[in-house]
Write an enzyme that holds these catalytic residues in place. Sequence first.
Site, PDB file in Angstrom:
ATOM      1  CE  LYS A  96      39.755 132.555  72.760  1.00  0.00           C
ATOM      2  NZ  LYS A  96      38.639 132.597  71.807  1.00  0.00           N
TER       3      LYS A  96
ATOM      4  N   GLY B 218      43.942 129.190  56.007  1.00  0.00           N
ATOM      5  CA  GLY B 218      43.867 128.314  57.182  1.00  0.00           C
ATOM      6  C   GLY B 218      43.177 127.018  56.812  1.00  0.00           C
TER       7      GLY B 218
ATOM      8  N   GLY C 200      42.782 124.473  59.290  1.00  0.00           N
ATOM      9  CA  GLY C 200      42.546 123.790  60.565  1.00  0.00           C
ATOM     10  C   GLY C 200      41.077 123.432  60.695  1.00  0.00           C
ATOM     11  CG  ASN C 201      37.485 122.562  63.950  1.00  0.00           C
ATOM     12  OD1 ASN C 201      36.815 121.778  63.285  1.00  0.00           O
ATOM     13  ND2 ASN C 201      36.960 123.276  64.913  1.00  0.00           N
TER      14      ASN C 201
ATOM     15  N   GLY D  61      38.920 126.622  59.157  1.00  0.00           N
ATOM     16  CA  GLY D  61      39.106 126.844  57.723  1.00  0.00           C
ATOM     17  C   GLY D  61      38.751 125.612  56.899  1.00  0.00           C
TER      18      GLY D  61
END
Length: 408
Positions: free
Chosen positions: A105, A216, A218-219, A221
């Site tokens: 990550k 959420g 965003g992408n 959610g």
Amino acid sequence: MGMQNPFQNTMTQLDKVAQIKDFGDDFIARLRQPDRDIRISIPIKMDNGSVKIFEGYRVEYNNALGPYKGGIRYHPDTEINEVKALAFWMTLKCAVAGIPMGGGKGGITVDPKKLSSGELEQLSRGWVKMLSDVLGPHKDVPAPDVNTTPEIMAWMTDEFEKITGDRTKATFTGKPIEKGGSEGRGEATGLGGFYVFDTLRAQIGLPNKCKVVVQGFGNVGGNAARVFVENGHIVIAISDSKNAIVNENGLDLEKVEAHKKNTGGLKDFPGAINITNTELLELPCDLLVPAAFENVITDANADKIKARAILELANGPITPEADEILFKKGINVIPDILANSGGVTVSYFEWDQNLKQQHWSEEEVFDKLRPMLEDASKKIFEKARESKTHLRMGAFIFALERIKAKML
Ligand code: GLU
């Protein structure tokens, strides 16, 4: 983010799994440390002429199953312990998904909304400049995560190509389609989460038509909410980083999106009630889908959760203490390393297509994705049942067995 150290949480999870199944002390000790964690300084010239230095990271956790794989997060609260935790989870997630990838990550401590597009590009290229030695299609393959986009992946791919001459485009995934990206990568995490849910739904006692709450927009959610509605479920509440809204009869997501575009937020959406993010998590519903950050369900609020089940599309939204409370309450948690593994699975497809110089149709991508997630879901359900534990520990056992088989 939250108050708790997320890496500490991963180690608590590892201790727990070692109590349920004997993996041998040496193996567990090996997994307590990443192979390497790299911290870098990235200087960029700001639009006002000043030079600013940002702190960046890449943690290469474990590559027993293949090249390190995992996204890059841009956030003001991102720090090394968070990146280490996320890299640890990636290691297990790739094993769960059954793809030949290890775990890594990356991140930069930055609020990308405060940068101009030119500054953001310099910063992204700067991250690659500092790390080009350790990246590569067979070494370490980053991807998007919170606040990083296909456009950022395109800048990074271009920078890597300039520095190393590598033309495969397989060093970064989540690229725009016209720059070597895969069909379906954008939807993969949300859609994959739905496939996992759909495989386990009846077994965990949920109805055909679920009332769903999504944290959420965003992408991940946003896509997940849309897929749930397309498949006959009702999304009764949703939130973004600032506000949350609820309508017991269901939200029209297209209209919610239009409202967010026009007003800059979710607040005062016609027909819905404004609530706080905290209240959203505590709404009675069939399925709660945390799709934002880590540590949102802790020992402070786990007791107040009224969902019948939780699908973790964020990484690490539930702390180990909260896990036990939810388990005792009979709330089934479909864990992150299974629930959101559709994203990295399609990243692996993208890498594979790049190396073979192929381009698969969206249908082909989803047709390959679905059986992989169904298979992992069923096997993890069985593992949990065999070991009389919850699905997270079932997923840990399943992943660690695969990793251990390659490490010894
Ligand atoms: N950042 C995503 C995750 O947490 C995707 C990683 C990838 O595609 O490599 O799973």
